[in-house]
Design a protein around this motif. Structure first.
Motif, PDB file in Angstrom:
ATOM      1  N   LYS A   1       0.957  -1.200   0.024  1.00 32.66           N
ATOM      2  CA  LYS A   1      -0.114  -0.159   0.027  1.00 32.66           C
ATOM      3  C   LYS A   1       0.783   1.149  -0.135  1.00 32.66           C
ATOM      4  O   LYS A   1       0.313   2.332  -0.468  1.00 32.66           O
ATOM      5  CB  LYS A   1      -0.901   0.077   1.124  1.00 32.66           C
ATOM      6  N   CYS A   2       1.942   1.197   0.544  1.00 35.76           N
ATOM      7  CA  CYS A   2       2.649   2.558   0.793  1.00 35.76           C
ATOM      8  C   CYS A   2       3.960   2.845  -0.337  1.00 35.76           C
ATOM      9  O   CYS A   2       4.195   3.969  -0.340  1.00 35.76           O
ATOM     10  CB  CYS A   2       3.276   2.627   2.186  1.00 35.76           C
ATOM     11  N   VAL A   3       4.586   1.639  -0.758  1.00 36.94           N
ATOM     12  CA  VAL A   3       5.962   1.885  -1.732  1.00 36.94           C
ATOM     13  C   VAL A   3       5.654   2.686  -2.700  1.00 36.94           C
ATOM     14  O   VAL A   3       6.664   3.292  -3.199  1.00 36.94           O
ATOM     15  CB  VAL A   3       6.564   0.653  -1.952  1.00 36.94           C
ATOM     16  N   GLY A   4       4.163   2.949  -3.136  1.00 33.18           N
ATOM     17  CA  GLY A   4       4.199   3.742  -4.398  1.00 33.18           C
ATOM     18  C   GLY A   4       4.522   5.198  -4.206  1.00 33.18           C
ATOM     19  O   GLY A   4       4.818   5.748  -5.215  1.00 33.18           O
ATOM     20  N   CYS A   5       4.397   5.583  -2.874  1.00 30.44           N
ATOM     21  CA  CYS A   5       4.709   6.958  -2.711  1.00 30.44           C
ATOM     22  C   CYS A   5       5.739   7.162  -1.461  1.00 30.44           C
ATOM     23  O   CYS A   5       6.227   8.233  -1.338  1.00 30.44           O
ATOM     24  CB  CYS A   5       3.208   7.560  -2.110  1.00 30.44           C
ATOM     25  N   HIS A   6       6.337   6.383  -0.826  1.00 28.23           N
ATOM     26  CA  HIS A   6       7.205   6.335   0.288  1.00 28.23           C
ATOM     27  C   HIS A   6       8.432   5.528   0.193  1.00 28.23           C
ATOM     28  O   HIS A   6       8.232   4.335  -0.248  1.00 28.23           O
ATOM     29  CB  HIS A   6       6.663   6.057   1.716  1.00 28.23           C
ATOM     30  N   THR A   7       9.473   5.934   0.618  1.00 26.49           N
ATOM     31  CA  THR A   7      10.630   5.008   0.890  1.00 26.49           C
ATOM     32  C   THR A   7      10.869   4.961   2.251  1.00 26.49           C
ATOM     33  O   THR A   7      10.396   5.898   2.925  1.00 26.49           O
ATOM     34  CB  THR A   7      12.023   5.440   0.100  1.00 26.49           C
TER      35      THR A   7
HETATM   36  C1  HEC Z   1      -0.517   8.165  -3.212  1.00 24.46           C
HETATM   37  C2  HEC Z   1       0.548   8.563  -2.270  1.00 24.46           C
HETATM   38  C3  HEC Z   1       0.565   7.943  -1.133  1.00 24.46           C
HETATM   39  C4  HEC Z   1       0.173   6.791  -0.461  1.00 24.46           C
HETATM   40  C5  HEC Z   1      -0.271   5.469  -1.174  1.00 24.46           C
HETATM   41  C6  HEC Z   1       0.722   6.604   0.877  1.00 24.46           C
HETATM   42  N1  HEC Z   1       0.920   7.953   1.383  1.00 24.46           N
HETATM   43 FE1  HEC Z   1       1.756   8.708   2.975  1.00 24.46          FE
HETATM   44  N2  HEC Z   1       2.175  10.530   2.337  1.00 24.46           N
HETATM   45  C7  HEC Z   1       1.675  10.863   1.191  1.00 24.46           C
HETATM   46  C8  HEC Z   1       2.107  12.344   0.980  1.00 24.46           C
HETATM   47  C9  HEC Z   1       1.770  13.161  -0.252  1.00 24.46           C
HETATM   48  C10 HEC Z   1       2.263  12.833   2.262  1.00 24.46           C
HETATM   49  C11 HEC Z   1       2.615  14.282   2.876  1.00 24.46           C
HETATM   50  C12 HEC Z   1       1.468  14.673   3.635  1.00 24.46           C
HETATM   51  C13 HEC Z   1       0.485  15.094   2.306  1.00 24.46           C
HETATM   52  O1  HEC Z   1       0.636  15.637   1.307  1.00 24.46           O
HETATM   53  O2  HEC Z   1      -0.681  14.690   2.470  1.00 24.46           O
HETATM   54  C14 HEC Z   1       2.346  11.566   3.077  1.00 24.46           C
HETATM   55  C15 HEC Z   1       2.576  11.606   4.503  1.00 24.46           C
HETATM   56  C16 HEC Z   1       2.623  10.443   5.136  1.00 24.46           C
HETATM   57  C17 HEC Z   1       3.243  10.491   6.463  1.00 24.46           C
HETATM   58  C18 HEC Z   1       3.630  11.684   7.521  1.00 24.46           C
HETATM   59  C19 HEC Z   1       5.071  11.826   7.220  1.00 24.46           C
HETATM   60  C20 HEC Z   1       6.056  12.667   8.225  1.00 24.46           C
HETATM   61  O3  HEC Z   1       6.994  13.189   7.531  1.00 24.46           O
HETATM   62  O4  HEC Z   1       5.669  13.237   9.112  1.00 24.46           O
HETATM   63  C21 HEC Z   1       3.272   9.068   7.084  1.00 24.46           C
HETATM   64  C22 HEC Z   1       3.701   8.463   8.316  1.00 24.46           C
HETATM   65  C23 HEC Z   1       2.657   8.503   5.985  1.00 24.46           C
HETATM   66  N3  HEC Z   1       2.432   9.142   4.897  1.00 24.46           N
HETATM   67  C24 HEC Z   1       2.599   7.046   6.063  1.00 24.46           C
HETATM   68  C25 HEC Z   1       1.900   6.228   4.938  1.00 24.46           C
HETATM   69  C26 HEC Z   1       1.629   4.847   5.024  1.00 24.46           C
HETATM   70  C27 HEC Z   1       2.040   3.644   6.312  1.00 24.46           C
HETATM   71  C28 HEC Z   1       1.346   4.500   3.821  1.00 24.46           C
HETATM   72  C29 HEC Z   1       0.675   3.051   3.473  1.00 24.46           C
HETATM   73  C30 HEC Z   1      -0.192   2.385   4.360  1.00 24.46           C
HETATM   74  C31 HEC Z   1       1.051   5.471   2.953  1.00 24.46           C
HETATM   75  N4  HEC Z   1       1.620   6.616   3.697  1.00 24.46           N
HETATM   76  C32 HEC Z   1       0.868   5.727   1.719  1.00 24.46           C
HETATM   77  C33 HEC Z   1       1.504  10.147   0.038  1.00 24.46           C
HETATM   78  C34 HEC Z   1       0.994   8.653   0.212  1.00 24.46           C
END
Ligand code: HEC
Ligand code: HEC
Length: 287
Positions: free
Chosen positions: A47-53
């Protein structure tokens, strides 16, 4: 004698059973049911690697290395559970992050409480050094592509090796929208910038977190070459073909065309009038 011994054994086992139940109850109360860092690792890959490392730099969203140290646990739990609600409520940390990340909101991924707790347990394990961070694609992993081939793939002139449908069936991009791109998905003219470049966009395509894209591409993945070529095309679309600019020459052409038509029509009718008049004049002379 035997009876009282039996009675005390019964009493002792009752007390023991009661204690055991109390202990069980306390452990159940203390930890959310079934949370596990292993499940967190699996969920993270899905779920998450598409957007986070984790430790390989920014992608679409922030690098999550150290996130359990920079954010409160309660905040992390609520954020991963429902980022949309946190943003709607104007949470100051969420609002600031949204601004830093191109106003692209993290989607609500529909996770339950146990899954969220498992993800946080996984992130905590990585920050504590007890779990190894996953190896994920980095920007350098996306090779230079060919935008002409990318355009052919996008429009369907060239087919995808694993049989996926052409992007244009559901998306318009740049000037191509005017030629009948699909409207099921959003216009992709600015997608390259929105996802922070090739690495972010390829990350998204490799594991699309959204419903339709996931349904299409998890079964028929794009090859690395196809991705690289699509990236080159989408980058060129972002750089040159904004839809409004593409419409300007079309409008100018339409106006010029209309003017030419009017002029031709006027010339034609004037000539016809002249010949009709001439015919009338000759006719009146004869009679
Ligand atoms: C479609 C892209 C996308 C996906 C999929 C996604 N994220 Fe994110 N995430 C973001 C973005 C962009 C931000 C920065 C805040 C914002 O713009 O809403 C963020 C912020 C965060 C933060 C806060 C980071 C910080 O520096 O404080 C966390 C923790 C987080 N995401 C966890 C997750 C987890 C765990 C998953 C999977 C379950 C996930 N994200 C899936 C795009 C994504
Ligand atoms: C069957 C229809 C369909 C096809 C084919 C399709 N998409 Fe999508 N795409 C969607 C939909 C619908 C969305 C909106 C999110 C969702 O529901 O998945 C979307 C979202 C996206 C997004 C996110 C856009 C944004 O503004 O956040 C990108 C990027 C994207 N698609 C790229 C592509 C590329 C590249 C291809 C071709 C390889 C492609 N799509 C093929 C339907 C499709």
């Amino acid at each position: 004698m035997a009876l009282s011994r039996l009675r005390s054994i019964a009493l002792a086992s009752l007390v023991f059973a009661a204690l055991l139940m109390a202990a069980l109850f306390i452990t159940v109360e203390a930890a959310p049911p079934n949370q596990s860092a292993d499940e967190g690792a699996t969920l993270f890959k899905e779920k998450c690697v598409g957007c986070h490392t984790i430790g390989s730099g920014k992608l679409v969203g922030p690098d999550l290395k150290g996130v359990t140290q920079r954010q409160e646990k309660a905040w992390l739990l609520s954020w991963i559970q429902a980022p949309d609600k946190m943003l709607a409520a104007g949470d100051p940390i969420a609002t600031q992050l949204l601004k830093e990340y191109n106003n692209l909101p993290m989607p609500n991924l529909g996770l339950n409480e146990t899954q969220v707790a498992s993800l946080v347990a996984y992130l905590e394990g990585i920050d504590a050094g007890t779990i190894a961070a996953p190896v994920l694609p980095t920007a350098a992993a996306v090779p230079e592509g060919n935008s002409v081939i990318g355009k052919e793939l996008f429009t369907g002139v060239n087919r995808f090796q694993n049989g996926g449908p052409p992007c244009m069936g559901c998306h318009s991009v740049g000037g191509l929208g005017a030629l009948g791109g699909g409207a099921l998905g959003p216009d992709l003219t600015t997608a390259f910038d929105k996802y922070g470049g090739a690495a972010g966009l390829v990350g998204f395509l490799n594991a699309p977190p959204t419903a339709t894209m996931n349904a299409v591409w998890s079964r028929q993945p794009l090859t690395a070459d196809e991705q690289a070529n699509l990236m080159a095309f989408l980058q060129s679309a972002t750089a040159t073909e904004r839809p409004v600019e593409a419409l300007v020459p079309l409008t100018v052409l339409a106006i010029v065309g209309a003017l030419i038509l009017i002029v031709v029509a006027q010339l034609y009718w004037r000539k016809r009038l002249v010949s009709v008049r001439r015919a009338m004049v000759t006719r009146s002379r004869i009679s």
